[in-house]
Write an enzyme that holds these catalytic residues in place. Structure first.
Site, mmCIF file in Angstrom:
data_model
loop_
_atom_site.group_PDB
_atom_site.id
_atom_site.type_symbol
_atom_site.label_atom_id
_atom_site.label_comp_id
_atom_site.label_asym_id
_atom_site.label_seq_id
_atom_site.Cartn_x
_atom_site.Cartn_y
_atom_site.Cartn_z
ATOM 1 N N CYS A 18 11.579 6.759 5.980
ATOM 2 C CA CYS A 18 12.483 5.215 6.908
ATOM 3 C C CYS A 18 11.363 5.966 8.271
ATOM 4 O O CYS A 18 9.962 4.997 8.702
ATOM 5 C CB CYS A 18 13.493 5.811 6.778
ATOM 6 S SG CYS A 18 14.687 4.814 8.140
ATOM 7 N N HIS A 44 15.893 5.958 1.726
ATOM 8 C CA HIS A 44 16.250 7.762 1.765
ATOM 9 C C HIS A 44 16.230 8.102 0.863
ATOM 10 O O HIS A 44 17.256 8.511 -0.240
ATOM 11 C CB HIS A 44 17.333 7.634 3.012
ATOM 12 C CG HIS A 44 17.458 7.383 4.154
ATOM 13 N ND1 HIS A 44 16.387 8.538 4.717
ATOM 14 C CD2 HIS A 44 17.307 5.778 4.794
ATOM 15 C CE1 HIS A 44 16.674 7.592 6.298
ATOM 16 N NE2 HIS A 44 17.198 6.113 5.521
ATOM 17 N N GLU A 88 16.975 11.448 0.105
ATOM 18 C CA GLU A 88 18.130 12.286 0.206
ATOM 19 C C GLU A 88 19.127 11.280 -0.173
ATOM 20 O O GLU A 88 20.567 12.679 -0.465
ATOM 21 C CB GLU A 88 18.334 13.199 1.225
ATOM 22 C CG GLU A 88 18.599 12.635 2.484
ATOM 23 C CD GLU A 88 17.156 11.581 2.804
ATOM 24 O OE1 GLU A 88 17.938 10.722 4.366
ATOM 25 O OE2 GLU A 88 16.674 11.652 2.359
#
Length: 214
Positions: free
Chosen positions: A81, A194, A196
């Site tokens: 990001c 992202h 995660e």
């Protein structure tokens, strides 16, 4: 293997660390803001969340700027990001100078973008979107190929990267306009989305990064 998640006071640090621990239980995963720890790492991950100008200010204030540049010379490096955006020369967000590791700039999405069905597209770009690889790379192993359909990953951002060298683009996404959502050059890789927060595909990408031998 020592994987360092760079702590500059911002970003989704613990979630990224837990995701890396899940895919690489054999690795030592360290969240650190110590310059020497970056230099001692086998792999570097720079997660991102927040405004670009705040992130760069914190890098300088914590004495991480020079050590990060040195570490990025030869260590496998993953930016996430804002961690991708700061690799470039300049961002429109706060008229901010980046690290300059990759030539190019970071631009804001226009406020008048429309979807294919004519609906207004909100900024920030938030939610799941398809990532289309531009060329084969270890990051995409088991996820997607340039010849087939892409995989969906989770995005939250108002700015996008515009590399000066199109050869650095590793994947694209469309949100109003096609834009570079991943770059790869030598030992440096970075993604706008992202991992995660991207379920199985995100974990596989992190696993691929751990296995990467640039």
């Amino acid at each position: 293997m020592k994987v360092v998640i760079v702590d500059y006071g911002m970003g989704n640090l613990r979630s990224v660390a837990k995701a890396v621990e899940k895919v690489a239980p054999q690795a030592q995963v360290i969240v650190s803001d110590q310059p020497q720890t970056l230099l001692d790492a086998d792999r570097i991950i720079v997660p991102g969340q927040g405004a670009m100008h705040d992130c760069m200010r914190e890098f300088l204030a914590r004495g991480l700027h020079d050590s990060l540049l040195r570490a990025a010379e030869d260590k496998p490096f993953l930016g996430i990001c804002v961690g991708m955006q700061m690799l470039f020369d300049h961002s429109e967000e706060g008229d901010t100078k980046g690290l300059g590791l990759l030539p190019g700039r970071v631009r804001r999405f226009a406020g008048d973008m429309v979807s294919p069905d004519g609906g207004h597209l909100k900024v920030p770009h938030m939610g799941w979107n398809e990532v289309l690889p531009s060329a084969p790379h270890v990051l995409w192993e088991g996820i997607a190929t340039p010849e087939g359909q892409g995989e969906r990953f989770y995005f939250v951002h108002s700015y996008y990267c515009e590399p000066a060298d199109s050869g650095a683009t590793a994947a694209r996404t469309v949100y109003g306009v096609p834009f570079t959502c991943a770059v790869a050059q030598a030992n440096i890789a970075a993604i706008q989305f992202h991992p995660e927060k991207s379920a199985a595909a995100g974990l596989r990408l992190l696993s691929n990064f751990i296995a990467w031998r640039p």
